[in-house]
Design a protein around this motif. Structure first.
Motif: not given
Length: 237
Positions: A97-120
C-alpha cells in the motif's frame, strides 16, 4: 524567538495563515522568514508566544509536511522508496500500500518513468519533485516550504510552481512558503507577508484570480501588484 547570546530572530509577530490558502513569506536575508517557518513546523520552540494550529494536529501523524531548500533524499533508496518513507515512519498501510501511494504521488508530479531511479540518477528539478511528492504522500493539511525552487533555473522554477498549484488545487492543503522571489510569491500565493528585522511588517492580499497559469505574469494586473509588493518590501508603502 531568541537564540543564544540574546539574539532575537523573530519578535512581535502576529500572523494568520488561512485554511486552504497559500501564504508566502518574503523579505531580505536574515529577516526571520525561515525561523518563523521552523516555529510553525515545531522544529524550533518559541522562547515566548505560541504557535496555534486549528484544528490541532497533535497526535495526527503526517498532518504537517516540510519541504526544505535541498531535497535531502536518501541516496540508497530509489525515488519510490524515498517517497514511501513518511508512510513507513508513521506506520500507515502495509508495504504494498505504501509503494502504491508513493507511485501515485510520483505520477502526479510527472515522474512515473523515474520510480526506480536513485537520487544520483535524477536532475535537480527531478529531485525537488521527489521531495514534494514525499511531503504530500501522507495527505497533510499543512505544507511548509523553505525556498524549494531557489536552486533551479527560471524555466524549471516556473514549471514546478505550476505543478505546486495543481497539487494544491487537488488537495487544498494550507501552505506557507518562504521565498526571496517576488514574482514567485505573487504567482503562487493568496496572501503575502512582508518581513523585515524579525517582524511581519504587513500582509497584502493578492488580487489575481485562480486558477493561474504562467501567462498571468504578462498581465498589467500582475505588473501593478509586483510594484506594490516591491515597494512594500523596500518600506515605501
Amino acid at each position: 524567538m531568541e537564540f543564544g547570546g540574546g539574539i532575537r530572530a523573530v519578535a512581535n509577530v502576529q500572523l494568520v495563515a488561512a485554511a486552504g490558502q497559500i501564504l508566502s513569506l518574503v523579505g531580505p536575508s536574515g529577516c526571520g522568514k525561515t525561523t518563523l517557518l521552523r516555529l510553525m513546523a515545531g522544529l524550533e520552540s518559541p522562547t515566548d508566544g505560541r504557535v496555534v494550529l486549528e484544528p490541532p494536529t497533535a497526535g495526527k501523524l503526517g498532518q504537517i509536511a516540510f519541504v526544505f531548500q535541498q531535497p535531502s533524499l536518501l541516496p540508497w533508496r530509489t525515488a519510490v522508496e524515498n517517497v514511501a518513507l513518511p508512510l513507513e515512519l508513521i506506520s500507515r498501510g502495509n508495504r504494498h500500500e505504501r509503494k502504491d501511494a508513493a507511485m501515485e504521488m510520483l505520477t502526479r508530479v510527472g515522474l512515473s518513468d523515474a520510480l526506480d531511479r536513485y537520487p544520483h540518477q535524477l536532475s535537480g528539478g527531478m529531485k525537488m519533485r521527489v521531495s514534494i511528492a514525499r511531503a504530500l504522500v501522507t495527505g497533510p493539511s499543512i505544507l511548509l516550504l523553505d525556498e524549494p525552487f531557489a536552486a533551479l533555473d527560471d524555466m524549471l522554477r516556473t514549471q514546478l510552481g505550476e505543478m505546486l498549484l495543481q497539487l494544491w488545487d487537488d488537495q487544498r492543503f494550507t501552505a506557507v512558503m518562504v521565498t526571496h522571489n517576488i514574482g514567485e510569491s505573487i504567482f503562487l500565493s493568496h496572501r503575502i507577508a512582508v518581513m523585515r528585522s524579525g517582524q511581519v511588517k504587513t500582509v497584502v492580499d493578492n488580487p489575481l484570480p485562480f486558477p493561474r497559469t504562467d501567462s498571468v505574469r504578462s498581465t498589467a494586473q500582475f505588473g501593478r501588484f509586483y510594484g506594490v509588493v516591491s515597494a512594500t518590501l523596500r518600506g515605501e508603502a
